[in-house]
Scaffold this motif. Structure first.
Motif, PDB file in Angstrom:
ATOM      1  N   UNK A   1       4.421 -18.081 -76.552  1.00 60.89           N
ATOM      2  CA  UNK A   1       5.686 -18.800 -76.368  1.00 60.89           C
ATOM      3  C   UNK A   1       6.480 -18.823 -77.663  1.00 60.89           C
ATOM      4  N   UNK A   2       5.740 -19.022 -78.797  1.00 63.55           N
ATOM      5  CA  UNK A   2       6.415 -19.024 -80.090  1.00 63.55           C
ATOM      6  C   UNK A   2       7.000 -17.654 -80.397  1.00 63.55           C
ATOM      7  N   UNK A   3       6.201 -16.599 -80.122  1.00 59.14           N
ATOM      8  CA  UNK A   3       6.672 -15.242 -80.376  1.00 59.14           C
ATOM      9  C   UNK A   3       7.903 -14.924 -79.543  1.00 59.14           C
ATOM     10  N   UNK A   4       7.888 -15.362 -78.253  1.00 62.51           N
ATOM     11  CA  UNK A   4       9.023 -15.112 -77.379  1.00 62.51           C
ATOM     12  C   UNK A   4      10.261 -15.856 -77.870  1.00 62.51           C
ATOM     13  N   UNK A   5      10.052 -17.067 -78.349  1.00 59.49           N
ATOM     14  CA  UNK A   5      11.178 -17.850 -78.842  1.00 59.49           C
ATOM     15  C   UNK A   5      11.810 -17.199 -80.064  1.00 59.49           C
ATOM     16  N   UNK A   6      11.010 -16.452 -80.838  1.00 57.87           N
ATOM     17  CA  UNK A   6      11.519 -15.828 -82.052  1.00 57.87           C
ATOM     18  C   UNK A   6      12.057 -14.420 -81.823  1.00 57.87           C
ATOM     19  N   UNK A   7      11.977 -13.936 -80.574  1.00 64.88           N
ATOM     20  CA  UNK A   7      12.472 -12.593 -80.260  1.00 64.88           C
ATOM     21  C   UNK A   7      13.971 -12.524 -80.531  1.00 64.88           C
ATOM     22  N   UNK A   8      14.429 -11.554 -81.302  1.00 64.57           N
ATOM     23  CA  UNK A   8      15.870 -11.486 -81.589  1.00 64.57           C
ATOM     24  C   UNK A   8      16.672 -11.156 -80.347  1.00 64.57           C
ATOM     25  N   UNK A   9      17.936 -11.502 -80.394  1.00 66.98           N
ATOM     26  CA  UNK A   9      18.828 -11.207 -79.272  1.00 66.98           C
ATOM     27  C   UNK A   9      18.994  -9.705 -79.113  1.00 66.98           C
ATOM     28  N   UNK A  10      19.295  -9.275 -77.893  1.00 68.45           N
ATOM     29  CA  UNK A  10      19.582  -7.863 -77.665  1.00 68.45           C
ATOM     30  C   UNK A  10      20.792  -7.447 -78.500  1.00 68.45           C
ATOM     31  N   UNK A  11      20.724  -6.243 -79.033  1.00 68.96           N
ATOM     32  CA  UNK A  11      21.795  -5.724 -79.874  1.00 68.96           C
ATOM     33  C   UNK A  11      22.741  -4.876 -79.025  1.00 68.96           C
ATOM     34  N   UNK A  12      23.987  -5.242 -78.982  1.00 71.63           N
ATOM     35  CA  UNK A  12      24.940  -4.612 -78.075  1.00 71.63           C
ATOM     36  C   UNK A  12      25.727  -3.464 -78.694  1.00 71.63           C
ATOM     37  N   UNK A  13      25.641  -3.287 -80.015  1.00 70.04           N
ATOM     38  CA  UNK A  13      26.425  -2.232 -80.651  1.00 70.04           C
ATOM     39  C   UNK A  13      25.743  -0.883 -80.507  1.00 70.04           C
ATOM     40  N   UNK A  14      26.552   0.174 -80.428  1.00 71.23           N
ATOM     41  CA  UNK A  14      26.042   1.531 -80.385  1.00 71.23           C
ATOM     42  C   UNK A  14      26.126   2.172 -81.769  1.00 71.23           C
ATOM     43  N   UNK A  15      25.549   3.341 -81.889  1.00 78.57           N
ATOM     44  CA  UNK A  15      25.640   4.091 -83.142  1.00 78.57           C
ATOM     45  C   UNK A  15      27.076   4.594 -83.328  1.00 78.57           C
TER      46      UNK A  15
END
Length: 327
Positions: free
Chosen positions: A23-37
């Motif tokens: 649960x702690x690991x999931x809470x610390x998961x970064x947000x999805x990154x929406x930018x492209x290369x």
């Protein structure tokens, strides 16, 4: 082991601890990154370096395609997993050519003319390792705003201050004719106004020079007549060593439909019948000659080959590969 902690409760504790860690690991998961290369892609045509520059994308309603029933259009698109519910996603691309003698930009994107999903040619040109000041020639396939608006910034200044701007004489005579524009209803003047405003700083500084079809506009770059989409629509054939590429502008808008049936036109064609004839000739030549093509509205990077199949034509996009370097 203390009586208060039996083997069973020890296992239960392990589960609790593991669950808590997860649960702690999931809470610390970064947000999805929406930018492209960054939107650039580089390849070689003989000794010429060609960099595709992504301006962005827009959506075209399928009702703008003419000459095929809507259910048939949707069938073709669905077969290629193209979701057209909210319009066909359509890329806008420009192409930067380093010949060894010149740095040439073919088309310049839409700048701010069509909203925030477009207007990225200049930033992607910079990301690719060049600057607008490096460009010495800007070639226009035609003067529609998604190709020409990007040559001028919102302050009315030239984005490419050291470049000579070149467009076909026929397109210049049509889109830059102020009397023709003034005679139209105000609602129909937008494309004329945007073209004239974009070209103005180059005209004022004496850096606008129209060409005629068949001209070798620069060494190894020949302007070809591909009119129909506009009165002076042009494509550019690059030839270096034994390799060649046709930068074809708006010969194709919907690869999902117009390769299967080249007789399908689009609402924006000034002469739909001629646009169809041009497309048929260009596609046939691309198959026969096996040269590269680069399209303004093909999926980025817009570079590939054309082959025939049992239904019509097929698009074979270029594969990513590092450029060959000398040892």
């Amino acid at each position: 082991m203390p009586k208060s902690l039996s083997p069973l409760s020890s296992g239960a504790l392990a589960i609790v601890l593991a669950t808590g860690w997860a649960a702690t690991a999931q809470a610390e998961l970064p947000a999805q990154q929406q930018e492209q290369a960054p939107g650039w892609f580089r390849t070689m045509v003989g000794e010429y370096e060609v960099t595709a520059l992504h301006d962005g994308h827009t959506a075209i309603d399928t009702s703008l395609l003419k000459g095929m029933e809507q259910d048939e259009i949707l069938r073709h698109l669905d077969a290629l997993f193209i979701d057209a519910e909210n319009g066909m996603q359509t890329a806008v691309n420009a192409f930067l050519i380093h010949t060894g003698e010149n740095l040439v930009l073919v088309d310049a994107g839409s700048a701010a003319c069509f909203g925030p999903s477009l207007g990225q040619v200049e930033s992607n040109l910079r990301a690719s390792g060049y600057s607008p000041e490096d460009v010495d020639t800007v070639l226009m396939t035609h003067l529609h705003p998604d190709h020409v608006c990007g040559i001028t910034n919102e302050s009315g200044e030239a984005v490419y201050p050291n470049a000579e701007l070149r467009a076909s004489q026929a397109d210049a005579d049509f889109w830059l004719d102020e009397e023709r524009a003034a005679a139209l209803p105000e609602a129909d003047r937008a494309f004329f106004d945007m073209a004239q405003e974009a070209v103005a700083p180059y005209q004022e500084s004496g850096r606008f020079k129209p060409f005629t079809e068949g001209d070798e506009v620069l060494t190894g770059i020949v302007a070809q007549d591909t009119h129909g989409h506009t009165v002076g629509h042009s494509s550019f054939m690059l030839t270096s060593d034994d390799d060649a590429m046709l930068v074809w502008g708006d010969v194709v808008h919907s690869y999902g439909v117009q390769f299967a049936d080249p007789t399908v036109a689009i609402e924006f064609d000034s002469d739909p019948e001629q646009a169809v004839r041009t497309r048929e000739n260009v596609l046939e030549s691309a198959v026969d000659d096996k040269h590269w093509v680069a399209g303004a509205h093909m999926p980025f990077p817009g570079i590939g080959h054309i082959v025939e199949n049992e239904e019509g034509y097929q698009w074979l996009p270029i594969e990513f590969a590092p450029l060959a370097t000398e040892e």
